[in-house]
Design a protein around this motif. Sequence first.
Motif, PDB file in Angstrom:
ATOM      1  N   GLN A   1       0.820  -1.214   0.000  1.00 29.32           N
ATOM      2  CA  GLN A   1       0.000   0.000   0.000  1.00 29.32           C
ATOM      3  C   GLN A   1       0.856   1.267   0.000  1.00 29.32           C
ATOM      4  OE1 GLN A   1      -3.302   0.044  -0.418  1.00 29.32           O
ATOM      5  NE2 GLN A   1      -3.172  -2.172  -0.589  1.00 29.32           N
TER       6      GLN A   1
ATOM      7  N   ALA B   1       0.672   4.325  -2.680  1.00 30.43           N
ATOM      8  CA  ALA B   1       0.418   5.708  -2.256  1.00 30.43           C
ATOM      9  C   ALA B   1       1.520   6.644  -2.739  1.00 30.43           C
ATOM     10  CB  ALA B   1       0.304   5.778  -0.731  1.00 30.43           C
TER      11      ALA B   1
ATOM     12  N   THR C   1      -6.532  13.378  -1.591  1.00 29.38           N
ATOM     13  CA  THR C   1      -6.573  12.326  -0.583  1.00 29.38           C
ATOM     14  C   THR C   1      -5.334  11.439  -0.615  1.00 29.38           C
ATOM     15  OG1 THR C   1      -7.808  10.885  -2.066  1.00 29.38           O
ATOM     16  CG2 THR C   1      -9.089  12.243  -0.547  1.00 29.38           C
TER      17      THR C   1
ATOM     18  N   ASP D   1      -3.848   9.522   2.528  1.00 27.08           N
ATOM     19  CA  ASP D   1      -3.715   8.070   2.431  1.00 27.08           C
ATOM     20  C   ASP D   1      -2.294   7.640   2.780  1.00 27.08           C
ATOM     21  OD1 ASP D   1      -6.322   7.657   1.784  1.00 27.08           O
ATOM     22  OD2 ASP D   1      -5.969   7.236  -0.337  1.00 27.08           O
TER      23      ASP D   1
ATOM     24  N   CYS E   1      -6.515   1.333   8.774  1.00 32.44           N
ATOM     25  CA  CYS E   1      -5.757   2.376   8.067  1.00 32.44           C
ATOM     26  C   CYS E   1      -5.126   1.848   6.783  1.00 32.44           C
ATOM     27  CB  CYS E   1      -4.649   2.929   8.962  1.00 32.44           C
ATOM     28  SG  CYS E   1      -5.224   3.844  10.390  1.00 32.44           S
TER      29      CYS E   1
ATOM     30  N   PRO F   1      -7.659  -0.423   1.655  1.00 31.82           N
ATOM     31  CA  PRO F   1      -8.319   0.631   0.870  1.00 31.82           C
ATOM     32  C   PRO F   1      -9.824   0.781   1.113  1.00 31.82           C
ATOM     33  CG  PRO F   1      -6.766  -0.560  -0.511  1.00 31.82           C
ATOM     34  CD  PRO F   1      -6.838  -1.301   0.811  1.00 31.82           C
TER      35      PRO F   1
ATOM     36  N   ARG G   1     -10.135   2.720   4.560  1.00 35.61           N
ATOM     37  CA  ARG G   1      -9.356   3.945   4.739  1.00 35.61           C
ATOM     38  C   ARG G   1     -10.207   5.224   4.658  1.00 35.61           C
ATOM     39  NH1 ARG G   1      -5.182   3.652   0.761  1.00 35.61           N
ATOM     40  NH2 ARG G   1      -4.684   1.711   1.805  1.00 35.61           N
TER      41      ARG G   1
ATOM     42  N   ARG H   1     -10.247   8.181   7.414  1.00 37.45           N
ATOM     43  CA  ARG H   1      -9.945   9.555   6.986  1.00 37.45           C
ATOM     44  C   ARG H   1     -11.056  10.512   7.422  1.00 37.45           C
ATOM     45  NH1 ARG H   1     -10.616   9.328   1.663  1.00 37.45           N
ATOM     46  NH2 ARG H   1      -8.815   7.973   1.407  1.00 37.45           N
TER      47      ARG H   1
END
Length: 173
Positions: free
Chosen positions: A50, A54, A70, A74, A99, A102, A105, A109
């Motif tokens: 991840q 990101a 975002t 992220d 966290c 996906p 998340r 957030r």
Amino acid sequence: MGHRVRVLAGLWALAEVVVFALVAAWIGVGWTLLAALATTVLGWTLLARQGTRALDELRARAREHRAPGTAATDAGLIAVGGALMVLPGFLGDVVGLLCLLPPTRPLVRAAVGRGLAARLGLSAPVRVRSARVPGATAARPPVRIVEGEVVEGEVVEGPVVEGPVVLDTRPHA
């Protein structure tokens, strides 16, 4: 505030020890240690996968001169989630997974955004569906909305789920 953080960290550590002891009593010490090791390995794996995605998204946005949107939050959530997964403790693993994955998340957030807004004493955010700028022409569209589309409609007040909409009124190239 420093005292409050220390108290919360102490309570978190105590809760982790209690949960660890309960799991050990339920499935045995050996299996509990194996489960803790497995969640650490899973944390490293998810963090690598991840985190790479990101960072690639942030680089792509920077190359295209787009706002990070975002992707920046992220990346931060992935870093925090990875740290929580790598550290021993089953409560941290659960929060870390929220966290890192996906699908969950955006929920984290939104919760963090609402918490920060409340902590800073900010009023409720406004979600913009469309906007018009006086003097706009066909050659210069009314507004470009980053992280969304311009749609004929109205301004709607309410909580922001995916983060604030950024209005960019610069002329388009």
